[in-house]
Design a protein around this motif. Sequence first.
Motif, mmCIF file in Angstrom:
data_model
loop_
_atom_site.group_PDB
_atom_site.id
_atom_site.type_symbol
_atom_site.label_atom_id
_atom_site.label_comp_id
_atom_site.label_asym_id
_atom_site.label_seq_id
_atom_site.Cartn_x
_atom_site.Cartn_y
_atom_site.Cartn_z
ATOM 1 N N ILE A 63 0.860 -1.173 0.000
ATOM 2 C CA ILE A 63 0.000 0.000 0.000
ATOM 3 C C ILE A 63 0.905 1.234 0.000
ATOM 4 C CG2 ILE A 63 -2.018 -1.080 1.043
ATOM 5 C CD1 ILE A 63 -1.145 -0.141 3.719
ATOM 6 N N SER A 64 0.383 2.388 0.342
ATOM 7 C CA SER A 64 1.184 3.609 0.311
ATOM 8 C C SER A 64 1.049 4.375 1.612
ATOM 9 C CB SER A 64 0.737 4.520 -0.845
ATOM 10 O OG SER A 64 0.929 3.901 -2.097
ATOM 11 N N SER A 65 2.069 5.128 1.941
ATOM 12 C CA SER A 65 1.994 6.062 3.065
ATOM 13 C C SER A 65 1.921 7.479 2.520
ATOM 14 C CB SER A 65 3.211 5.920 3.976
ATOM 15 O OG SER A 65 4.403 6.278 3.291
ATOM 16 N N LEU A 66 1.279 8.353 3.279
ATOM 17 C CA LEU A 66 1.193 9.777 2.945
ATOM 18 C C LEU A 66 1.594 10.567 4.171
ATOM 19 C CD1 LEU A 66 0.380 12.258 1.265
ATOM 20 C CD2 LEU A 66 -1.991 11.872 1.986
ATOM 21 N N VAL A 67 2.560 11.460 4.004
ATOM 22 C CA VAL A 67 3.067 12.272 5.100
ATOM 23 C C VAL A 67 3.125 13.720 4.647
ATOM 24 C CG1 VAL A 67 5.026 12.715 6.631
ATOM 25 C CG2 VAL A 67 4.465 10.372 5.989
ATOM 26 N N LYS A 68 2.555 14.611 5.428
ATOM 27 C CA LYS A 68 2.746 16.052 5.207
ATOM 28 C C LYS A 68 4.022 16.433 5.945
ATOM 29 C CE LYS A 68 0.195 20.437 5.315
ATOM 30 N NZ LYS A 68 0.906 21.283 6.293
ATOM 31 N N LEU A 69 5.008 16.910 5.217
ATOM 32 C CA LEU A 69 6.346 17.098 5.762
ATOM 33 C C LEU A 69 6.535 18.432 6.461
ATOM 34 C CD1 LEU A 69 8.369 15.699 2.720
ATOM 35 C CD2 LEU A 69 7.937 14.528 4.892
ATOM 36 N N THR A 70 5.801 19.455 6.055
ATOM 37 C CA THR A 70 5.983 20.795 6.603
ATOM 38 C C THR A 70 4.637 21.373 7.029
ATOM 39 O OG1 THR A 70 5.895 21.714 4.353
ATOM 40 C CG2 THR A 70 8.071 21.274 5.262
ATOM 41 N N GLY A 71 4.703 22.415 7.856
ATOM 42 C CA GLY A 71 3.495 23.018 8.395
ATOM 43 C C GLY A 71 3.288 22.623 9.845
ATOM 44 N N SER A 72 2.369 23.306 10.526
ATOM 45 C CA SER A 72 2.151 23.061 11.947
ATOM 46 C C SER A 72 1.171 21.930 12.216
ATOM 47 C CB SER A 72 1.645 24.347 12.625
ATOM 48 O OG SER A 72 0.421 24.773 12.032
ATOM 49 N N GLN A 73 0.364 21.545 11.217
ATOM 50 C CA GLN A 73 -0.547 20.409 11.335
ATOM 51 C C GLN A 73 -0.226 19.439 10.204
ATOM 52 O OE1 GLN A 73 -4.668 21.593 11.586
ATOM 53 N NE2 GLN A 73 -4.279 23.095 13.188
ATOM 54 N N ARG A 74 0.251 18.232 10.557
ATOM 55 C CA ARG A 74 0.803 17.337 9.541
ATOM 56 C C ARG A 74 0.158 15.942 9.640
ATOM 57 N NH1 ARG A 74 4.622 19.918 12.170
ATOM 58 N NH2 ARG A 74 5.245 18.080 13.358
ATOM 59 N N PRO A 75 -0.779 15.621 8.755
ATOM 60 C CA PRO A 75 -1.309 14.257 8.705
ATOM 61 C C PRO A 75 -0.204 13.260 8.339
ATOM 62 C CG PRO A 75 -2.737 15.774 7.519
ATOM 63 C CD PRO A 75 -1.480 16.522 7.821
ATOM 64 N N GLU A 82 0.149 15.019 13.401
ATOM 65 C CA GLU A 82 1.385 15.453 14.049
ATOM 66 C C GLU A 82 1.333 16.970 14.162
ATOM 67 O OE1 GLU A 82 5.329 13.325 13.058
ATOM 68 O OE2 GLU A 82 5.452 15.253 12.031
ATOM 69 N N LEU A 83 1.669 17.511 15.339
ATOM 70 C CA LEU A 83 1.505 18.941 15.593
ATOM 71 C C LEU A 83 2.821 19.624 15.930
ATOM 72 C CD1 LEU A 83 -1.695 18.805 17.850
ATOM 73 C CD2 LEU A 83 -1.601 19.462 15.435
#
Length: 216
Positions: A133-145, A164-165
């Motif tokens: 399957i795949s992973s999705l990560v928001k790398l930057t910003g103050s709120q990161r799924p 992630e905060l």
Amino acid sequence: MWGRTSIIGGILAASTLAACNTVPKIPPSVADVPPPATEGGWRSTATEQDKGRVRNWYSSWEAALADARAKGFGAQIDREGILLHPTAALPNPHLPAGDYKCRTIKVGAKSGGTLGYIAYGWFRCRVAAEQGISSLVKLTGSQRPVGLIFPDNLTRQVFLGTLELGDEKMAVNYGSDRMRDMAGLVERIGDNRWRLVLPAPAYESLVDVIELVPES
């Protein structure tokens, strides 16, 4: 807490109870008929709260758009076009591995003290292959799924993850904190253009929409 390299272990260990939930019949769509539950699919992993978020995706969209328009943000919604159209999903929702530009739009407000519409600038996201399957990560910003993308039907995949905060370096385990758990729909809305729709997030808004386009 799990680091970004251990995303798959944290989520897949969160739940082993299989469930087969129906999705909304409005708008009617053959794509909304859930496939038979299979071991390892998102329904056997998701919390009951997150199954409800996915099941009620359309009503969340309706409430969010109605609230934002009532507060005077109709022009901003219309300017975004298909990005904020609930039924804009196209066939073949697969989100290829790679680096993406991503931006978040928060639509609707949970409380009277919150704006009904907030659009943020571009940040960075990454999609990677994770054991089929795949992973999705928001790398930057103050709120990161941070989470995993599971197959679902012809026009959507399902995202399960946590938030992630701030300056945190690790994400909490999926299923351990209901205020951090997230569930959403990954949909393709154009050529090389996708969105992650997060209905009923725990904080601030009624729907979060994250637009994703490959980094050039």
